[in-house]
Write an enzyme that holds these catalytic residues in place. Structure first.
Site, PDB file in Angstrom:
ATOM      1  N   VAL A 175      -2.232   1.856 -10.697  1.00  0.00           N
ATOM      2  CA  VAL A 175      -1.455   1.162  -9.660  1.00  0.00           C
ATOM      3  C   VAL A 175       0.036   1.517  -9.656  1.00  0.00           C
ATOM      4  O   VAL A 175       0.745   1.154  -8.729  1.00  0.00           O
ATOM      5  CB  VAL A 175      -1.574  -0.377  -9.782  1.00  0.00           C
ATOM      6  CG1 VAL A 175      -2.991  -0.809  -9.555  1.00  0.00           C
ATOM      7  CG2 VAL A 175      -1.049  -0.877 -11.114  1.00  0.00           C
ATOM      8  N   SER A 187       0.066   7.010 -13.502  1.00  0.00           N
ATOM      9  CA  SER A 187      -0.738   5.782 -13.320  1.00  0.00           C
ATOM     10  C   SER A 187      -2.023   5.842 -14.128  1.00  0.00           C
ATOM     11  O   SER A 187      -3.081   5.411 -13.686  1.00  0.00           O
ATOM     12  CB  SER A 187      -1.079   5.568 -11.837  1.00  0.00           C
ATOM     13  OG  SER A 187       0.070   5.604 -11.047  1.00  0.00           O
ATOM     14  N   GLU A 235       2.024   4.265  -9.308  1.00  0.00           N
ATOM     15  CA  GLU A 235       2.737   5.206  -8.450  1.00  0.00           C
ATOM     16  C   GLU A 235       2.648   4.971  -6.946  1.00  0.00           C
ATOM     17  O   GLU A 235       3.620   5.179  -6.235  1.00  0.00           O
ATOM     18  CB  GLU A 235       2.264   6.631  -8.787  1.00  0.00           C
ATOM     19  CG  GLU A 235       2.760   7.086 -10.146  1.00  0.00           C
ATOM     20  CD  GLU A 235       2.035   8.317 -10.633  1.00  0.00           C
ATOM     21  OE1 GLU A 235       0.794   8.223 -10.827  1.00  0.00           O
ATOM     22  OE2 GLU A 235       2.673   9.353 -10.815  1.00  0.00           O
TER      23      GLU A 235
END
Lengths: 288, 765, 158
Positions: B722, B535, B724
């Site tokens: 955002v 991420s 994972e």
């Protein structure tokens, strides 16, 4: 994929002659959804592939109240699933056809392929069993008809002899007071193979049911009829107790194996559950 | 966040046209003149000695150009099995031919003689002393022995006094601990804080269970593929579908001993990775070797079946977990012991075992974890690697406790959650976090307090935490003579990160979003960029873009100051021009004019540079609530509602953020209910989409995503990674919902219908 | 092995080719004709990335031989947009964020087009069921279904 010679005969006689000529080295190609996958995996390595697509009489559906339903072997499953007379009178078959793969696969896959492949889990097998289908088989030497009950011999094995081709399925006419349903146990809503498939058909007769047929798939080396359960129900009214007994009898008549999909115990149990559910639904449809 | 013109808006993605028209070029779409096709010869056994490799028949096949084995790997690094195969499907040789079908035929003609060895597939069997061994030097003490051994070593090293009596006593104790030496161990980690024994002693309720989570495949839709072209000078060019082109470059250099500056990795558009697309051994290195040998470009594309047998999926694991609480719902202690199924090479995810602590206070915590070798392919990252597995255990157990204590599962979690500044068990203090806000948001979204359910229906709630990674990146922003801006960088966009970067640059430069274009270079041309995993991209490259845009802004102001004869301090960027802040009469000049002017200045063209490596990341929470209905006879689970909230810091593009939440949630749902790589003694038995089931649109309702924004102090405009977090809670969310529906507690995933039915019959796990 | 002459109409163009019978329609489109918009995700018909429309029906082109497509009309993702306008389904996938990595997108768009041509008033449940032959691993399907629903509405109102 291994290479092969490709033929597109336009008559059944020519197709049969090719099959005989290349005995053991040739495969028939219908929709291709099984054969091409096997060829990619090299579990099938035919030297000759004979496409049936150009044989015109293999693709029709006809129905009349006298002779009943005739489905050409090359009829696409998607066509069966959407056909209004099949949906109304041969409901289990429309449902079985609609359970195979997804839309794109069903635009390719044929009923002849689904049955000729000899899979005990074929989604159209249990419906054809309960709809009393006769399998029309042709070769260069002529034609014969085999009841669907006798068509399957074992996993991947059928009564088809060298040079023989399934040309059509014929089911007797059905009236408005007959109903049928197919349900399969699966994990995904679509695109799943049957863990267990059960079809039931019944005729409504003044509060009792008759001509009951129950077909089971994926629970024995071949698709089979649950004849013990059928006998219990015929001529009786479908009480909860009778349904339970019939479900148990159908389970007892199945002989499933355990494999990576699920255990034999689970399959046997689902045979009971789905026998009860399809019988109820078939009877409800029969009552209208 | 209405003060922004471009940020926070649902703008269409920068790659929209090419993605919907089929124009985007993925790895498999690369076609070079004279290109050959490579195929592998793979092991037919999960564990065997290789006695002989006979390539003579294959060499005779017309169209075959090269066959390579480990003998062709001059560096000696393991690319192919040569002495011993460790899993079914391990590559032993590769063939290059003029056509992929010919290469496949040749591979089938290569004869391998094996001496078959006993194999071990089950992680708990593999740790036993009588298990087949994959590697030597693999024995480790279990937690109890380790505790004693640690003291023993300390005493033995201490020469200041005589410890012989204590040492003898401890050695005697060691003798009494049986079955606590583990075999086939690839790695271990241990953490502790407080005193768990004391914590359990003070608890009113202690719950203990074992959780089994299966190995699953990332199942990116594009199988691994690469095209390699080695010139006669030795220069290597690789078209790679990868999450990290720079990692691929160094991976090829390291594996084959080729100088870094002799390798150019050209990243193609990539068909999904989810953590599984960083390695070089699967296709990139073999393609380079085959191209080196033939002097021609070589493409290697794995089949889906090869993805299952030789991919690097997410590890399964067995987690023994024990949690102690007071009757009022105060959590006191947790002890976890995890065995991770690493496959044949030391694997991923074991480090995430510490996330058994969740976001709860846990005064006492002890976590021990072991990686275990088995005869399977190695593993790699998969979306928050390791965390879905441990969150399943941790959140299932909390749910069980809430049921036993008759506590509302949302309130129970809120009560024990850490807040900003709280100590993290076996960790530092919490920075600014929004755990409670995030859970509350999803509860509010479904009106949790007023929830209703029918027969065989149930509600499940669970959370998962994750902190995005951070890595180095560089970027240039140029201004064209038409006033538009161009971003040039080297990071891979999978999920819409390029769009976020364009939004950031447009915002800072006050340009319309459409006037910012973005272009990706290869590793020869672009500045270094960290791989697209963890991420990391929006956080890292977003910060980089901010710096590059600010640098561009500086140069624009400087040029405008010259042209407008005004101090820089009196100027500002506005609507794609540089204007006087207050001025009578107002003066302004367009970016296009400045760009044209810059070409004849001493300072030269307008090129802003951003270079960034590290700032502290902030933890993010994902929280989910599902409503399910169970068919108690068939065991089938139907999701009626799925709501998923996530603290994203700041949603630069809410549409893209929702997409991440929705996608991750569904992957978690699939792991909970259907996905499982199955193994028998011979190896993986479901290497295809027929028996390895991933959900289709027919299996699910709309996922309701709920965006929570608790600003990350060091994220670009407050943004957090955002990608994972949304997969982390779902395994437990689903299991908890099933429990609420029909009262069974399934601790072994996936919850296939048969398992549900068995549990309802009272013999479930 | 004998190659076969095959004549295909792909989108608006006719191709006269000589191909080995073992080459699938997918391989023919991608490798022989060079239309790479149609993707290969599993090559067993299970993922739908290779979906094309043959004589009006969506099929998985990895399960069909190129020689079997002789004389047929094929529409691929490259054939949906006109020179200056996207197909409403393509536009909806952009507007609703119906793709991420994009690898499954051509298959989804083509399958959706064939299905909406057949059933312009499809409900959400029908669309979810009809698109079950296509796998997307990134989106969780929510935005794909939104896109197809909104495209269906746009097409009805056009």
């Amino acid at each position: 994929m291994r290479n092969f010679e490709f033929f597109e005969p336009t008559t059944i006689e020519d197709a049969s002659a090719l099959l005989t000529k290349y005995n053991g080295k040739a495969k028939l190609l219908a929709g291709g959804t099984d054969l091409i996958i096997e060829m990619k995996a090299r579990t099938a390595t035919p030297e000759y592939v004979i496409s049936l697509e150009k044989i015109p009489e293999l693709a029709d559906i006809t129905y009349d109240e006298e002779s009943g339903l005739r489905i050409g072997a090359l009829t696409k499953l998607r066509t069966l699933e959407k056909d209004s007379i099949i949906r109304e009178r041969y409901t289990a078959l429309a449902e079985g056809a609609g359970e195979v793969g997804g839309v794109q696969i069903r635009h390719l896959a044929t009923i002849g392929g689904n049955i000729s492949h000899g899979s005990p889990a074929a989604d159209t097998a249990a419906p054809l069993l309960v709809l009393g289908a006769q399998v029309r088989i042709a070769s260069a030497d002529g034609e014969r008809t085999v009841p669907i009950e006798l068509f399957f011999l074992g996993p991947g094995q059928t009564v088809l002899e060298t040079g023989e081709i399934v040309t059509a399925f014929e089911c007797p006419p059905r009236s408005a007071n007959e109903g049928s349903q197919y349900i399969k146990q699966k994990i995904r809503e679509v695109m799943d193979l049957a863990f267990v498939g059960v079809a039931s058909s019944a005729k409504s007769d003044n509060g009792t049911v008759s001509e009951v047929k129950i077909g089971l798939a994926a629970v024995a080396p071949t698709p089979l009829r649950a004849t013990d359960a059928e006998a219990m129900i015929n001529g009786n009214s479908l009480t909860p107790e009778l349904l339970e007994q019939a479900a148990a009898a159908a389970s007892a008549q199945s002989s499933p194996i355990s494999d990576l999909r699920c255990s034999a115990e689970h399959r046997r149990e689902m045979v009971g559950v789905l026998t009860r559910r399809t019988l109820q639904a078939a009877a409800a449809l029969a009552q209208g | 966040m209405s003060e922004y013109a471009v940020l926070g808006k649902r703008v269409p993605r920068v790659d929209a046209l090419e993605k919907v028209t089929g124009a985007a070029q993925y790895g498999g779409d690369v076609h070079l003149p004279g290109m050959l096709h490579g195929k592998f010869v793979r092991s037919k056994h999960p564990h065997a000695k290789i006695l002989n490799i006979d390539t003579s028949e294959a060499e005779k096949l017309p169209g075959v150009r090269a066959i390579i084995t480990q003998d062709d790997v001059e560096s000696g690094r393991r690319v192919f099995a040569s002495d011993k195969v460790l899993y079914l499907g391990e590559p032993i040789a590769a063939v290059a031919a003029t056509d992929p079908d010919i290469a496949e035929e040749a591979a089938d003609l290569i004869q391998i003689d094996y001496e078959v060895l006993p194999a071990v597939q089950d992680v708990m069997e593999a740790i036993q002393p009588d298990a087949p061994r994959l590697h030597s030097d693999d024995t480790k003490d279990g937690p109890a022995r380790r505790a004693i051994s640690t003291v023993l070593r300390k005493l033995e090293r201490d020469n200041s006094q005589d410890h012989s009596a204590e040492i003898a006593e401890l050695n005697a104790q060691l003798e009494t601990i049986e079955g606590e030496v583990y075999y086939n161990i690839s790695a271990e980690t241990h953490s502790a804080s407080g005193d768990v024994e004391q914590g359990f002693a003070e608890s009113d309720l202690v719950v203990e269970d074992t959780y089994v989570i299966p190995r699953v495949h990332q199942t990116y839709m594009e199988p691994h593929v690469s095209v390699a072209d080695v010139e006669s000078t030795g220069k290597v060019t690789v078209w790679a579908s990868t999450q990290g082109p720079f990692a691929i470059r160094s991976g090829i250099a390291g594996t084959l001993g080729i100088p870094l500056n002799q390798i150019n990795v050209i990243p193609t558009t990539m068909g999904g990775g989810f953590g599984g697309r960083f390695g070089v051994v699967l296709t990139h290195v073999p393609a380079v070797l085959l191209s080196q040998k033939t002097g021609r470009p070589v493409k290697i594309q794995m089949t889906r079946e090869e993805e299952f047998t030789d991919g690097r999926p997410a590890p399964g694991c067995v987690i023994k977990l024990k949690t102690g609480v007071k009757n009022d719902g105060t959590i006191l202690a947790r002890e976890g012991l995890a065995f991770w199924d690493s496959g044949s090479i030391s694997g991923a995810s074991i480090g995430s075992t510490i996330r058994l602590r969740g976001v709860y206070k846990f005064p006492h915590l002890k976590v021990d974890a072991y990686g275990v070798y088995t005869n399977k392919s190695g593993t790699a990252a998969y979306r928050a690697p390791g965390t879905p597995q441990v969150a399943f255990a941790g959140e299932s157990q909390l749910d069980e406790i809430a049921r036993k204590l008759n506590l509302d599962p949302v309130e129970f979690r809120l009560k024990n959650m850490r807040v900003t500044g709280d100590p993290v068990p076996a960790g530092p203090k919490e920075p600014k976090v929004g755990y409670k806000e995030t859970l509350q948001a999803v509860a509010d979204a479904v009106d949790w307090k007023n929830r209703t359910k029918g027969p065989n229906q149930g509600w499940g709630v669970a959370i998962g935490d994750w902190t995005n990674g951070c890595g180095p990146g560089g970027m240039f922003v140029s201004i064209h003579e038409d006033g538009s801006a161009r971003i040039f960088h080297g990071s891979i966009d999978i999920t819409g990160t390029d769009t976020a970067l364009a939004q950031i640059v447009a915002e800072i430069l006050t340009l319309p979003y459409e006037d910012v274009t973005i272009s990706r270079g290869d590793t020869d041309s672009a500045p270094y960029a960290t791989g697209s995993g963890g991420s990391v991209v929006t956080f890292t490259m977003g910060n980089t873009a901010k710096l590059a845009a600010e640098d561009t802004q500086r140069r624009l102001l400087e040029l405008a100051s010259e042209r407008l004869n005004t101090e820089v301090e009196s100027l500002e960027l506005k609507d794609g021009r540089v204007s006087t802040i207050v001025g009578d009469p107002p003066k302004s000049i367009g970016f296009g004019e400045l760009a044209a002017y810059s070409l004849s200045t001493t300072g030269g063209p307008i090129v802003g540079k951003g270079s960034f490596a590290r700032k502290p990341s902030t933890p993010a929470l994902a929280a989910q609530i599902a409503k399910v209905e169970i068919d108690p006879e068939t065991g089938r689970i139907k999701v009626l509602k799925m709501a998923s909230s996530q603290d994203v810091g700041f949603a630069i593009n809410p549409m893209a953020v929702e997409g991440q939440i929705e996608g991750g949630t569904v992957q978690g749902y699939a792991w909970a209910t259907m996905e499982e790589m199955q193994y028998d003694k011979k190896g993986n038995v479901n290497p295809g989409f027929v028996d390895y089931r991933v959900p289709t649109s027919a299996d699910l309702p709309t996922v309701e995503s709920v965006i929570v924004e608790v600003e990350a102090p060091d994220g670009p405009f407050g943004a957090k990674g955002v990608g994972e977090p949304p997969i982390t809670p779902t395994l437990a969310t689903m299991a908890n919902a099933v429990t609420d529906a029909v009262g069974i507690r399934i601790t072994e995933l996936p919850m296939k219908p048969e398992k549900v039915v068995a549990a309802l019959h009272g013999n479930g796990k | 092995m004998k190659k076969h002459p095959v004549s295909l109409t792909v989108n608006t163009d006719t191709y006269d080719l000589l191909i080995e019978p073992r080459k699938t329609l997918l391989a023919t489109l991608r490798d022989t004709i060079g239309l790479t918009g149609t993707k290969e995700g599993c090559s067993t018909g299970d993922c739908g990335a290779c979906t094309v429309i043959v004589d009006g029906k969506a099929v998985t082109s990895c399960m069909m031989l190129g020689v079997s497509a002789n004389g047929k009309e094929i529409t691929t993702v490259e054939g949906l947009a006109s020179r200056d306008q996207l197909h409403p389904i393509q536009q909806a996938f952009i507007d609703k964020g119906g793709y991420q990595c994009g690898f499954c997108t051509p298959g989804f768009i083509v399958a959706s087009k064939a299905y909406l041509d057949e059933n312009p008033n499809a409900t959400e449940a029908e669309i979810r069921h009809a698109l079950g032959n296509n796998i997307c691993r990134c989106t969780g399907y929510t935005k794909i279904i939104e896109a197809v629903m909104s495209a269906a509405e746009a097409m009805r109102n056009a």
